[in-house]
Design a protein around this motif. Structure first.
Motif, PDB file in Angstrom:
ATOM      1  N   GLY A   1      32.314  27.388  30.580  1.00  0.00           N
ATOM      2  CA  GLY A   1      31.580  27.829  29.403  1.00  0.00           C
ATOM      3  C   GLY A   1      30.575  28.916  29.687  1.00  0.00           C
ATOM      4  N   VAL A   2      30.677  29.536  30.865  1.00  0.00           N
ATOM      5  CA  VAL A   2      29.784  30.640  31.242  1.00  0.00           C
ATOM      6  C   VAL A   2      30.654  31.825  31.657  1.00  0.00           C
ATOM      7  CG1 VAL A   2      27.909  29.126  31.967  1.00  0.00           C
ATOM      8  CG2 VAL A   2      29.659  29.799  33.621  1.00  0.00           C
ATOM      9  N   PRO A   3      30.116  33.053  31.607  1.00  0.00           N
ATOM     10  CA  PRO A   3      30.911  34.219  31.991  1.00  0.00           C
ATOM     11  C   PRO A   3      31.456  34.090  33.412  1.00  0.00           C
ATOM     12  CG  PRO A   3      28.928  34.915  30.845  1.00  0.00           C
ATOM     13  CD  PRO A   3      28.776  33.442  31.081  1.00  0.00           C
ATOM     14  N   GLY A   4      32.725  34.428  33.571  1.00  0.00           N
ATOM     15  CA  GLY A   4      33.344  34.394  34.889  1.00  0.00           C
ATOM     16  C   GLY A   4      33.740  33.017  35.369  1.00  0.00           C
ATOM     17  N   ASP A   5      33.708  32.015  34.471  1.00  0.00           N
ATOM     18  CA  ASP A   5      33.982  30.640  34.913  1.00  0.00           C
ATOM     19  C   ASP A   5      35.404  30.452  35.441  1.00  0.00           C
ATOM     20  OD1 ASP A   5      35.145  30.951  32.415  1.00  0.00           O
ATOM     21  OD2 ASP A   5      34.198  29.193  31.504  1.00  0.00           O
ATOM     22  N   ALA A   6      36.376  31.039  34.766  1.00  0.00           N
ATOM     23  CA  ALA A   6      37.768  30.859  35.194  1.00  0.00           C
ATOM     24  C   ALA A   6      38.015  31.497  36.559  1.00  0.00           C
ATOM     25  CB  ALA A   6      38.718  31.446  34.156  1.00  0.00           C
ATOM     26  N   GLN A   7      37.490  32.703  36.736  1.00  0.00           N
ATOM     27  CA  GLN A   7      37.670  33.392  38.025  1.00  0.00           C
ATOM     28  C   GLN A   7      37.046  32.584  39.155  1.00  0.00           C
ATOM     29  OE1 GLN A   7      36.574  34.722  35.127  1.00  0.00           O
ATOM     30  NE2 GLN A   7      36.734  36.969  35.152  1.00  0.00           N
ATOM     31  N   ALA A   8      35.830  32.080  38.914  1.00  0.00           N
ATOM     32  CA  ALA A   8      35.136  31.307  39.949  1.00  0.00           C
ATOM     33  C   ALA A   8      35.887  30.024  40.275  1.00  0.00           C
ATOM     34  CB  ALA A   8      33.714  30.992  39.496  1.00  0.00           C
ATOM     35  N   LEU A   9      36.383  29.344  39.254  1.00  0.00           N
ATOM     36  CA  LEU A   9      37.110  28.095  39.457  1.00  0.00           C
ATOM     37  C   LEU A   9      38.376  28.325  40.267  1.00  0.00           C
ATOM     38  CD1 LEU A   9      37.668  25.090  38.851  1.00  0.00           C
ATOM     39  CD2 LEU A   9      38.732  25.821  36.714  1.00  0.00           C
ATOM     40  N   LEU A  10      39.164  29.327  39.899  1.00  0.00           N
ATOM     41  CA  LEU A  10      40.424  29.564  40.595  1.00  0.00           C
ATOM     42  C   LEU A  10      40.214  30.120  41.995  1.00  0.00           C
ATOM     43  CD1 LEU A  10      43.209  28.883  39.428  1.00  0.00           C
ATOM     44  CD2 LEU A  10      41.477  29.115  37.657  1.00  0.00           C
ATOM     45  N   ALA A  11      39.133  30.891  42.207  1.00  0.00           N
ATOM     46  CA  ALA A  11      38.827  31.373  43.556  1.00  0.00           C
ATOM     47  C   ALA A  11      38.482  30.195  44.457  1.00  0.00           C
ATOM     48  CB  ALA A  11      37.674  32.370  43.511  1.00  0.00           C
ATOM     49  N   ALA A  12      37.718  29.235  43.924  1.00  0.00           N
ATOM     50  CA  ALA A  12      37.386  28.034  44.699  1.00  0.00           C
ATOM     51  C   ALA A  12      38.641  27.203  44.971  1.00  0.00           C
ATOM     52  CB  ALA A  12      36.357  27.198  43.942  1.00  0.00           C
ATOM     53  N   PHE A  13      39.525  27.152  44.016  1.00  0.00           N
ATOM     54  CA  PHE A  13      40.800  26.446  44.190  1.00  0.00           C
ATOM     55  C   PHE A  13      41.600  27.065  45.331  1.00  0.00           C
ATOM     56  CE2 PHE A  13      45.360  26.335  43.088  1.00  0.00           C
ATOM     57  CZ  PHE A  13      45.577  24.962  43.075  1.00  0.00           C
ATOM     58  N   ASP A  14      41.697  28.395  45.346  1.00  0.00           N
ATOM     59  CA  ASP A  14      42.421  29.084  46.420  1.00  0.00           C
ATOM     60  C   ASP A  14      41.821  28.768  47.786  1.00  0.00           C
ATOM     61  OD1 ASP A  14      44.014  30.292  44.496  1.00  0.00           O
ATOM     62  OD2 ASP A  14      42.881  32.167  44.484  1.00  0.00           O
ATOM     63  N   ALA A  15      40.490  28.813  47.845  1.00  0.00           N
ATOM     64  CA  ALA A  15      39.813  28.580  49.115  1.00  0.00           C
ATOM     65  C   ALA A  15      40.035  27.159  49.617  1.00  0.00           C
ATOM     66  CB  ALA A  15      38.314  28.851  48.962  1.00  0.00           C
ATOM     67  N   GLU A  16      39.996  26.181  48.709  1.00  0.00           N
ATOM     68  CA  GLU A  16      40.191  24.788  49.111  1.00  0.00           C
ATOM     69  C   GLU A  16      41.627  24.529  49.551  1.00  0.00           C
ATOM     70  OE1 GLU A  16      38.236  22.301  49.617  1.00  0.00           O
ATOM     71  OE2 GLU A  16      36.376  23.241  48.995  1.00  0.00           O
ATOM     72  N   LEU A  17      42.579  25.168  48.883  1.00  0.00           N
ATOM     73  CA  LEU A  17      43.969  25.023  49.322  1.00  0.00           C
ATOM     74  C   LEU A  17      44.114  25.501  50.767  1.00  0.00           C
ATOM     75  CD1 LEU A  17      46.314  26.184  46.390  1.00  0.00           C
ATOM     76  CD2 LEU A  17      45.905  23.862  47.212  1.00  0.00           C
ATOM     77  N   ALA A  18      43.535  26.656  51.043  1.00  0.00           N
ATOM     78  CA  ALA A  18      43.620  27.207  52.396  1.00  0.00           C
ATOM     79  C   ALA A  18      42.936  26.284  53.402  1.00  0.00           C
ATOM     80  CB  ALA A  18      42.982  28.598  52.430  1.00  0.00           C
ATOM     81  N   ALA A  19      41.789  25.734  53.005  1.00  0.00           N
ATOM     82  CA  ALA A  19      41.052  24.845  53.901  1.00  0.00           C
ATOM     83  C   ALA A  19      41.842  23.570  54.202  1.00  0.00           C
ATOM     84  CB  ALA A  19      39.703  24.489  53.282  1.00  0.00           C
ATOM     85  N   HIS A  20      42.693  23.163  53.268  1.00  0.00           N
ATOM     86  CA  HIS A  20      43.495  21.952  53.464  1.00  0.00           C
ATOM     87  C   HIS A  20      44.867  22.259  54.037  1.00  0.00           C
ATOM     88  CE1 HIS A  20      40.345  20.144  50.999  1.00  0.00           C
ATOM     89  NE2 HIS A  20      40.822  18.965  51.361  1.00  0.00           N
TER      90      HIS A  20
END
Length: 254
Positions: free
Chosen positions: A66-85
């Motif tokens: 519900g804030v500007p850039g929320d989708a980009q931030a969420l999916l970037a964190a998703f990418d990073a966590e996938l790589a970490a796992h």
């Protein structure tokens, strides 16, 4: 049990309630699940612990919607966590469950409340899907969690109903848009479910009975009732179903 081994899933608003139930079920069926949440660290840890204790795999992503850039931030964190796992990049199952609800009739709603409701309940899913599609594999699944209020009149939740109605329309439109990639898009529309949202009303026998009376089964729904439908829609068994709004109210709207 559906076979989701090798699949990755992102469930928004998954630290408790319906979102937790869906995350637990998808992990049980073999998916690596990203448990998104906003504030409640303790609840998110409980969700992860319950999944891991049952032999599933999951990780948490804390992000505000519900804030500007929320989708980009969420999916970037998703990418990073996938790589970490150590998982392959990509997304197979996206469940848009996170939502906010302001109670109030048309004359009671403020612009701030309306804007926040729309930002979280329909704008965020819209752009999460937009960015998620860049990662989603062909044959993927998008599941939007709507509500019974889009088919029956609830004047006391008008802003919420408007936002969820937009989600229903988004489902229908994207199902046609994405069919060429084998991606299905469907909506689940729950009624009264026993979660933190209904906790106060279910605290008394009278309150529980009043909610139970909405369903032809005369009980309050459980998160697992919704999670089981989500698991079906996430599986290959649902490959010929798209653009649909699945009523999961226990017959409350009959």
């Amino acid at each position: 049990m559906s076979d989701l081994n090798g699949k990755t899933a992102l469930v928004t608003g998954a630290s408790r309630g319906i979102g937790r139930g869906i995350a637990q079920r998808l992990a049980h069926d073999g998916a690596l699940v990203a448990v998104h949440y906003h504030r409640n660290d303790a609840a998110a840890k409980e969700t992860l612990a319950s999944i891991e204790e049952a032999g599933g795999r999951a990780f948490a992503i804390k992000a505000e919607l519900g804030v500007p850039g929320d989708a980009q931030a969420l999916l970037a964190a998703f990418d990073a966590e996938l790589a970490a796992h150590g998982a392959e990049p990509g997304l197979d199952i996206l469940v848009n469950n996170a939502a906010t609800r302001f109670s109030g009739r048309i004359h009671e709603a403020t612009e701030e409340e309306f804007d926040q409701t729309v930002a979280i309940n329909i704008k965020a899913p819209f752009f999460i899907i937009q960015h998620g599609l860049r990662r989603m594999r062909d044959g993927g699944r998008i599941i939007n969690v709507s509500s019974a209020v889009t088919r029956t009149a609830h004047p006391s939740s008008v802003a919420y109903g408007v936002s969820k109605g937009g989600l229903d329309t988004l489902t229908l439109t994207l199902a046609k848009e994405l069919g060429g990639r084998g991606i299905t898009v469907n909506t689940i529309a729950p009624g009264w479910i026993e979660t933190h949202v209904t906790e106060a009303r279910c605290a008394t026998p009278e309150g529980r009975a009043a909610l139970a009376a909405y369903s032809v089964f005369n009980r309050v729904g459980r998160p697992s009732d919704i999670a089981d439908v989500a698991a079906f829609l996430a599986s290959d068994d649902s490959r010929w179903i798209t653009g649909q709004r699945i009523d999961t109210t226990g017959g409350s709207t009959l």
